[in-house]
Design an enzyme around this catalytic site. Structure first.
Site, mmCIF file in Angstrom:
data_model
loop_
_atom_site.group_PDB
_atom_site.id
_atom_site.type_symbol
_atom_site.label_atom_id
_atom_site.label_comp_id
_atom_site.label_asym_id
_atom_site.label_seq_id
_atom_site.Cartn_x
_atom_site.Cartn_y
_atom_site.Cartn_z
ATOM 1 N N GLU A 7 -3.832 1.792 -7.664
ATOM 2 C CA GLU A 7 -4.231 2.781 -6.664
ATOM 3 C C GLU A 7 -3.295 3.980 -6.760
ATOM 4 O O GLU A 7 -2.274 4.046 -6.065
ATOM 5 C CB GLU A 7 -4.201 2.162 -5.262
ATOM 6 C CG GLU A 7 -4.874 3.060 -4.267
ATOM 7 C CD GLU A 7 -5.202 2.358 -2.968
ATOM 8 O OE1 GLU A 7 -6.393 2.105 -2.742
ATOM 9 O OE2 GLU A 7 -4.295 2.066 -2.196
ATOM 10 N N HIS A 43 0.857 -1.188 0.000
ATOM 11 C CA HIS A 43 0.000 0.000 0.000
ATOM 12 C C HIS A 43 0.897 1.243 0.000
ATOM 13 O O HIS A 43 1.969 1.238 0.601
ATOM 14 C CB HIS A 43 -0.903 -0.017 1.236
ATOM 15 C CG HIS A 43 -1.948 1.050 1.193
ATOM 16 N ND1 HIS A 43 -1.687 2.340 1.575
ATOM 17 C CD2 HIS A 43 -3.237 1.023 0.777
ATOM 18 C CE1 HIS A 43 -2.782 3.062 1.394
ATOM 19 N NE2 HIS A 43 -3.737 2.278 0.922
HETATM 20 P P1 PGA Z 1 -9.556 5.918 0.102
HETATM 21 O O1 PGA Z 1 -8.387 4.902 0.460
HETATM 22 O O2 PGA Z 1 -10.701 5.109 -0.433
HETATM 23 O O3 PGA Z 1 -9.885 6.590 1.396
HETATM 24 O O4 PGA Z 1 -9.017 6.871 -0.927
HETATM 25 C C1 PGA Z 1 -8.068 3.828 -0.369
HETATM 26 C C2 PGA Z 1 -6.824 3.137 0.158
HETATM 27 O O5 PGA Z 1 -5.908 3.839 0.597
HETATM 28 O O6 PGA Z 1 -6.737 1.900 0.132
#
Ligand code: PGA
Length: 260
Positions: free
Chosen positions: A167, A95
């Site tokens: 992401e 992450h």
């Molecule tokens: P968010 O976070 O939906 O609050 O943007 C996603 C994540 O960091 O996995």
């Protein structure tokens, strides 16, 4: 493609054990079992054990948010993937919070992916560029580097079973929180699958599940889930609110019903 949509709630460093139980309880009241949607909760490390006893396993699976890549040893303060084997089905690996706040390098992420697979835990590998990298036109390079190192020690067969997540750091609520355009998400995910195809072949590229994450909520989730390239979403902030999260799961089921 006949895959279930995967909806993952990443609770990050929020909620005590008691609050976590309450949230699970509320979610269990609201979320029905859908054969075409898989719902995964990633609470704090501390809440995993009690929640593993409390959840209805037909409706939810658990994920760890992180773990250490060695199986055991004198690593004070760490918890290994080996120790989590009985508790979780998945683990989030790489992450951006881990990469940016805790100095997780490409090599550490690669070792964690391997440790997860070695211990029969499915890694949900997060991949994405920062705003600065995007502005500098480095998006594809960053995706390429993160993806190829993370998968380096796995076989094509093992990759078929893992989960990738695009992401972009700039889209995460607590970073810049810019809502990503579905077109940009589509392009990045196509590029990711293309990388997998180049290295491991078409079969693996079609089988690997790829999610989108970054400011996903009940209002925008449909625009991502309707993309044929997207197999689900990783949800942060909205996963802490049972109204929002159960609505997201409901919409995922609707999208599946409409498409099949
Ligand atoms: P968010 O976070 O939906 O609050 O943007 C996603 C994540 O960091 O996995």
């Amino acid at each position: 493609m006949d895959k279930k949509l995967l909806i993952v709630g990443n609770w990050k460093m929020h909620l005590t054990v008691h609050q976590s139980s309450l949230l699970v309880h509320r979610l269990q009241e609201r979320i029905a079992t859908h054969r075409d949607v898989e719902v995964v909760l990633a609470p704090s490390m501390l809440a995993l054990q009690p929640l593993s006893m409390e959840i209805d396993r037909r409706r939810f699976r658990l994920a760890a948010q992180n773990a250490y890549h060695k199986d055991e040893g004198a690593y004070t303060g760490e918890v290994s993937f080996a120790m989590l084997g009985d508790l979780v089905h998945y683990a989030i690996v790489g992450h951006s919070a881990r990469r940016l706040y805790f100095g997780e390098t490409l090599d550490i992420v690669r070792d964690k992916v391997q440790a997860a697979v070695r211990n029969d835990i499915v890694p949900i590998i997060c991949i994405g560029e920062t705003k600065q990298e995007r502005d500098a036109g480095e998006t594809k390079q960053v995706i390429h580097d993160q993806l190829t190192t993370a998968l380096m020690n796995l076989t094509g067969k093992e990759i078929e079973n893992i989960v990738l997540t695009y992401e972009p750091v700039w889209a995460i609520t607590t970073f810049d929180g810019i809502v990503a355009k579905p077109r940009d998400v589509q392009e990045a995910i196509r590029f990711m699958r293309h990388q997998v195809e180049e290295l491991y072949g078409e079969r693996t590229a079609n089988a690997v599940r790829v999610l989108y994450g970054g400011s996903v909520n009940e209002h925008d989730v449909r625009s991502y889930l309707e993309l044929p390239e997207v197999d689900g979403v990783l949800v942060g902030a909205a996963s802490l609110n049972y109204h929002q999260f159960s609505e997201i799961v409901k919409i995922a089921h609707q999208v599946q019903t409409e498409q099949n």
